[in-house]
Write an enzyme that holds these catalytic residues in place. Structure first.
Site, PDB file in Angstrom:
ATOM      1  N   TYR A 228      -9.491  -2.650  13.700  1.00  0.00           N
ATOM      2  CA  TYR A 228      -9.027  -1.975  14.687  1.00  0.00           C
ATOM      3  C   TYR A 228      -9.125  -0.023  14.936  1.00  0.00           C
ATOM      4  CZ  TYR A 228      -7.094  -6.753  15.713  1.00  0.00           C
ATOM      5  OH  TYR A 228      -6.450  -8.021  16.730  1.00  0.00           O
TER       6      TYR A 228
ATOM      7  N   PRO B  19     -15.114  -6.179  12.949  1.00  0.00           N
ATOM      8  CA  PRO B  19     -14.525  -5.544  13.460  1.00  0.00           C
ATOM      9  C   PRO B  19     -13.090  -4.707  12.808  1.00  0.00           C
ATOM     10  CG  PRO B  19     -13.991  -8.021  13.925  1.00  0.00           C
ATOM     11  CD  PRO B  19     -15.535  -7.839  12.403  1.00  0.00           C
TER      12      PRO B  19
ATOM     13  N   HIS C 272       0.459  -1.449  16.532  1.00  0.00           N
ATOM     14  CA  HIS C 272      -0.134  -1.281  15.083  1.00  0.00           C
ATOM     15  C   HIS C 272       0.710  -0.494  14.412  1.00  0.00           C
ATOM     16  CE1 HIS C 272      -4.434  -2.512  13.088  1.00  0.00           C
ATOM     17  NE2 HIS C 272      -3.341  -3.304  12.069  1.00  0.00           N
TER      18      HIS C 272
ATOM     19  N   LEU D 291       0.829 -28.725   9.511  1.00  0.00           N
ATOM     20  CA  LEU D 291      -0.223 -28.594   9.688  1.00  0.00           C
ATOM     21  C   LEU D 291      -0.625 -28.534  11.004  1.00  0.00           C
ATOM     22  CD1 LEU D 291      -1.523 -32.255   7.950  1.00  0.00           C
ATOM     23  CD2 LEU D 291      -0.980 -29.859   7.033  1.00  0.00           C
ATOM     24  N   THR D 292      -0.374 -26.947  11.276  1.00  0.00           N
ATOM     25  CA  THR D 292      -0.820 -26.023  12.465  1.00  0.00           C
ATOM     26  C   THR D 292      -2.258 -25.855  11.860  1.00  0.00           C
ATOM     27  OG1 THR D 292      -0.480 -24.174  11.802  1.00  0.00           O
ATOM     28  CG2 THR D 292       1.211 -25.295  12.711  1.00  0.00           C
TER      29      THR D 292
ATOM     30  N   ASP E  13       5.434 -29.444   6.054  1.00  0.00           N
ATOM     31  CA  ASP E  13       4.154 -28.590   6.290  1.00  0.00           C
ATOM     32  C   ASP E  13       3.903 -30.276   7.561  1.00  0.00           C
ATOM     33  OD1 ASP E  13       1.805 -27.537   7.394  1.00  0.00           O
ATOM     34  OD2 ASP E  13       2.039 -26.596   5.470  1.00  0.00           O
TER      35      ASP E  13
ATOM     36  N   LYS F  82      10.043 -12.198  11.876  1.00  0.00           N
ATOM     37  CA  LYS F  82      10.766 -12.881  10.361  1.00  0.00           C
ATOM     38  C   LYS F  82      12.215 -12.169  10.574  1.00  0.00           C
ATOM     39  CE  LYS F  82       8.346 -14.583   8.037  1.00  0.00           C
ATOM     40  NZ  LYS F  82       8.716 -16.141   6.715  1.00  0.00           N
TER      41      LYS F  82
ATOM     42  N   ASN G  80       0.673  -7.451   2.014  1.00  0.00           N
ATOM     43  CA  ASN G  80      -0.370  -8.097   2.247  1.00  0.00           C
ATOM     44  C   ASN G  80      -0.780  -8.566   1.343  1.00  0.00           C
ATOM     45  OD1 ASN G  80       0.179  -6.219   4.928  1.00  0.00           O
ATOM     46  ND2 ASN G  80      -1.797  -7.004   5.250  1.00  0.00           N
TER      47      ASN G  80
ATOM     48  N   TYR H   7       5.738 -11.411  15.738  1.00  0.00           N
ATOM     49  CA  TYR H   7       5.852 -11.388  14.074  1.00  0.00           C
ATOM     50  C   TYR H   7       6.549 -11.034  13.638  1.00  0.00           C
ATOM     51  CZ  TYR H   7       4.661 -12.739   9.704  1.00  0.00           C
ATOM     52  OH  TYR H   7       4.856 -12.648   8.233  1.00  0.00           O
TER      53      TYR H   7
ATOM     54  N   GLU I   9       4.818 -18.896  11.662  1.00  0.00           N
ATOM     55  CA  GLU I   9       3.285 -18.572  12.169  1.00  0.00           C
ATOM     56  C   GLU I   9       3.209 -17.318  11.494  1.00  0.00           C
ATOM     57  OE1 GLU I   9       0.905 -19.779  14.370  1.00  0.00           O
ATOM     58  OE2 GLU I   9       2.267 -22.134  13.899  1.00  0.00           O
TER      59      GLU I   9
ATOM     60  N   THR J 175       8.386 -10.897   4.772  1.00  0.00           N
ATOM     61  CA  THR J 175       6.861  -9.996   4.859  1.00  0.00           C
ATOM     62  C   THR J 175       7.601  -8.626   5.446  1.00  0.00           C
ATOM     63  OG1 THR J 175       5.835  -8.996   5.800  1.00  0.00           O
ATOM     64  CG2 THR J 175       7.336 -10.625   6.894  1.00  0.00           C
ATOM     65  N   ASP J 176       6.876  -7.770   4.686  1.00  0.00           N
ATOM     66  CA  ASP J 176       7.224  -6.501   4.415  1.00  0.00           C
ATOM     67  C   ASP J 176       7.460  -5.722   5.548  1.00  0.00           C
ATOM     68  OD1 ASP J 176       5.175  -6.134   4.872  1.00  0.00           O
ATOM     69  OD2 ASP J 176       4.680  -4.348   3.536  1.00  0.00           O
ATOM     70  N   GLU J 177       6.744  -6.255   7.010  1.00  0.00           N
ATOM     71  CA  GLU J 177       6.672  -5.895   8.235  1.00  0.00           C
ATOM     72  C   GLU J 177       8.038  -5.988   8.797  1.00  0.00           C
ATOM     73  OE1 GLU J 177       3.320  -7.933  10.487  1.00  0.00           O
ATOM     74  OE2 GLU J 177       2.309  -7.985   8.119  1.00  0.00           O
TER      75      GLU J 177
HETATM   76  P1  NAD Z   1      -0.111 -19.469   6.772  1.00  0.00           P
HETATM   77  O1  NAD Z   1      -0.174 -19.394   8.288  1.00  0.00           O
HETATM   78  O2  NAD Z   1      -1.361 -19.277   5.654  1.00  0.00           O
HETATM   79  O3  NAD Z   1       0.543 -21.185   6.579  1.00  0.00           O
HETATM   80  C1  NAD Z   1       1.728 -21.424   7.488  1.00  0.00           C
HETATM   81  C2  NAD Z   1       2.159 -23.200   6.957  1.00  0.00           C
HETATM   82  O4  NAD Z   1       3.261 -22.881   7.648  1.00  0.00           O
HETATM   83  C3  NAD Z   1       0.780 -23.764   7.239  1.00  0.00           C
HETATM   84  O5  NAD Z   1       0.289 -24.610   6.127  1.00  0.00           O
HETATM   85  C4  NAD Z   1       1.275 -24.607   8.243  1.00  0.00           C
HETATM   86  O6  NAD Z   1       0.508 -25.723   9.169  1.00  0.00           O
HETATM   87  C5  NAD Z   1       2.575 -24.494   8.523  1.00  0.00           C
HETATM   88  N1  NAD Z   1       3.660 -24.267   9.333  1.00  0.00           N
HETATM   89  C6  NAD Z   1       3.647 -23.801  10.280  1.00  0.00           C
HETATM   90  N2  NAD Z   1       4.271 -24.173  11.615  1.00  0.00           N
HETATM   91  C7  NAD Z   1       5.105 -25.092  10.809  1.00  0.00           C
HETATM   92  C8  NAD Z   1       6.082 -25.992  11.068  1.00  0.00           C
HETATM   93  N3  NAD Z   1       6.968 -26.057  12.073  1.00  0.00           N
HETATM   94  N4  NAD Z   1       6.463 -26.980  10.664  1.00  0.00           N
HETATM   95  C9  NAD Z   1       5.977 -27.523   9.037  1.00  0.00           C
HETATM   96  N5  NAD Z   1       5.408 -26.479   9.146  1.00  0.00           N
HETATM   97  C10 NAD Z   1       4.735 -25.060   9.883  1.00  0.00           C
HETATM   98  O7  NAD Z   1       1.348 -18.481   6.223  1.00  0.00           O
HETATM   99  P2  NAD Z   1       0.991 -17.442   4.472  1.00  0.00           P
HETATM  100  O8  NAD Z   1       0.175 -16.496   4.791  1.00  0.00           O
HETATM  101  O9  NAD Z   1       0.728 -18.421   3.329  1.00  0.00           O
HETATM  102  O10 NAD Z   1       2.719 -16.912   5.129  1.00  0.00           O
HETATM  103  C11 NAD Z   1       3.512 -18.177   4.645  1.00  0.00           C
HETATM  104  C12 NAD Z   1       4.850 -17.023   4.037  1.00  0.00           C
HETATM  105  O11 NAD Z   1       4.437 -15.937   3.458  1.00  0.00           O
HETATM  106  C13 NAD Z   1       4.915 -17.450   5.812  1.00  0.00           C
HETATM  107  O12 NAD Z   1       6.751 -17.041   5.777  1.00  0.00           O
HETATM  108  C14 NAD Z   1       4.571 -15.318   6.043  1.00  0.00           C
HETATM  109  O13 NAD Z   1       5.907 -15.049   6.859  1.00  0.00           O
HETATM  110  C15 NAD Z   1       4.882 -15.060   5.023  1.00  0.00           C
HETATM  111  N6  NAD Z   1       4.307 -13.864   4.425  1.00  0.00           N
HETATM  112  C16 NAD Z   1       3.076 -13.226   3.915  1.00  0.00           C
HETATM  113  C17 NAD Z   1       1.920 -12.740   3.512  1.00  0.00           C
HETATM  114  C18 NAD Z   1       0.934 -12.688   4.185  1.00  0.00           C
HETATM  115  O14 NAD Z   1      -0.229 -11.382   3.593  1.00  0.00           O
HETATM  116  N7  NAD Z   1      -0.355 -13.625   4.239  1.00  0.00           N
HETATM  117  C19 NAD Z   1       3.082 -11.304   3.156  1.00  0.00           C
HETATM  118  C20 NAD Z   1       4.094 -11.979   3.305  1.00  0.00           C
HETATM  119  C21 NAD Z   1       5.198 -12.611   3.117  1.00  0.00           C
END
Ligand code: NAD
Length: 352
Positions: free
Chosen positions: A221, A219, A307, A33-34, A31, A168, A193, A164, A82, A131-133
């Site tokens: 939407y 807030p 949306h 760490l963004t 990771d 994906k 989600n 986004y 992201e 994601t389902d999106e």
């Molecule tokens: P998040 O944003 O909480 O975490 C993303 C992590 O990826 C962070 O720790 C960030 O530092 C790391 N990261 C980002 N860019 C990076 C890079 N270039 N190199 C290394 N690390 C990097 O995301 P999340 O909500 O935990 O989602 C995780 C995955 O699941 C994603 O791929 C997302 O598309 C998918 N997803 C999320 C959801 C949801 O509801 N959150 C639902 C379905 C799928």
């Protein structure tokens, strides 16, 4: 198994890391760490002998090659991304870089790693978490449809609406093509989600809880009519680990909780749960703002461009093939989540 997990300091990634270790797997968390990462999410496993952290950007091919050679993973679980739709509208570039180019890099590193170390393809799998999106918008539930609503299945067409979801969707296509063309074994999961503890405060559920506690506007939407199918994060992590523990490869699975709810109804439910745990009349900040009910904080704002109105998953394939089903429904999951945020407000200090 030795699992290389990308994005393991994020919301879902950290739940997957914690669960993988509790099930006896070794984890290498890659990771960069963004802003979305939180090492506090990993405190329960940080000193475990089966846990290694590598601060690496998935867009950095050379650094990734070194990580593969150093750790020789059996499985990659790719969650780094992201992930916030609003950010993808204000600044899409990094979504293309991380979600598309980063996935391409990981696929290439995986392929080269197998080739250079003469590892048979059957000894390695690439699990892409999506994601389902990617499937787009199921639209309004009108009176005829409400009798027989539509759901996303594994065969649904890809029709992403936001930068986004488009990024994906692209990464999903890359993964399938690396399997078909280069024989890389994959699992692809598209989930609805997620919610639960350790969720970044920018997202709807934590933001609603935290704004309520702090007597700030909540807030929403548009009119809050969007419908989402919510899944408790630990149930998602369980589905993901169970899939890599199975013998299934080269298949995709939709994962969802059968918990459809309108955003506005969700926010009202959260307000009443916060009221039960932390009554507004004992909340000094609510008293100072002359607010009697948490729901009085709800404030409707301009809708997000593009949306999607409704997402809903048909999870029957994963149920049939590995017997997975979620342990939590929206009532039990939300109750745990609200309690967790109220009792763990120190966790927010990790972000400052
Ligand atoms: P998040 O944003 O909480 O975490 C993303 C992590 O990826 C962070 O720790 C960030 O530092 C790391 N990261 C980002 N860019 C990076 C890079 N270039 N190199 C290394 N690390 C990097 O995301 P999340 O909500 O935990 O989602 C995780 C995955 O699941 C994603 O791929 C997302 O598309 C998918 N997803 C999320 C959801 C949801 O509801 N959150 C639902 C379905 C799928």
């Amino acid at each position: 198994m030795k699992i290389l997990i990308t994005g393991g300091a994020g919301f879902i990634g950290s739940a997957v890391v914690r669960l993988a270790i509790s099930r006896g797997h070794s984890v290498i968390n890659v990771d960069v760490l963004t802003y979305a990462a939180c090492l506090g999410n990993l405190e329960p496993v940080a000193h475990n002998n089966n846990y290694i952290f590598e601060k690496v950007d998935i867009c950095d091919r050379e650094a990734l090659n070194t990580i593969f050679a150093k750790h020789s993973p059996d499985v990659v679980m790719h969650l780094a991304a992201e992930s916030h739709v609003d950010n993808s509208i204000s600044d899409p570039k990094v979504f293309v870089e991380t979600n598309i180019f980063g996935t391409f890099n990981l696929l290439e590193c995986s392929r080269n790693f197998l080739k250079e170390h003469n590892i048979p393809k059957e000894h390695f799998k690439f699990h892409h978490i999506s994601t389902d999106e990617v499937f787009g918008d199921l639209g309004h539930l009108d009176s005829t449809e409400s009798k027989k609503p539509k759901y996303f299945t594994e065969d649904s067409n890809y029709q992403p609406s936001s930068p986004y979801s488009a990024s994906k969707a692209s990464s999903d296509h890359l993964v399938r093509s690396w399997s078909r063309t280069f024989g890389l074994q994959y699992i692809l999961t598209n989930c609805s989600n997620n919610y639960g503890p350790y969720h970044h405060p920018e997202k709807l559920i934590p933001k609603t809880i935290l704004n309520a506690i702090n007597a700030k506007k909540i807030p929403i939407y548009g009119k809050g009519n969007q419908i989402r199918d919510w899944l408790y994060v630990d149930d998602h992590a369980d589905a993901l680990i169970s899939l890599i523990e199975s013998n299934i490869v080269n298949e995709s699975f939709n994962i969802g909780g059968n918990n459809e709810i309108k955003n506005i109804d969700l926010v009202y439910s959260i307000c009443s749960l916060v009221e039960k745990c932390y009554p507004a009349e004992s909340n000094k900040l609510m008293q100072e703002s002359n607010m009697k009910n948490y729901s009085d904080l709800i404030s409707f704002i301009d809708d997000r461009p593009g949306h999607d109105l409704r997402y809903a998953i048909d999870p029957s394939k994963i149920k049939q093939q590995i017997g997975w089903s979620p342990a939590n429904n929206i009532e039990t999951g939300l109750r745990k989540t609200v309690k967790w945020y109220i009792s763990n407000q120190d966790w927010l200090n990790f972000y400052t």
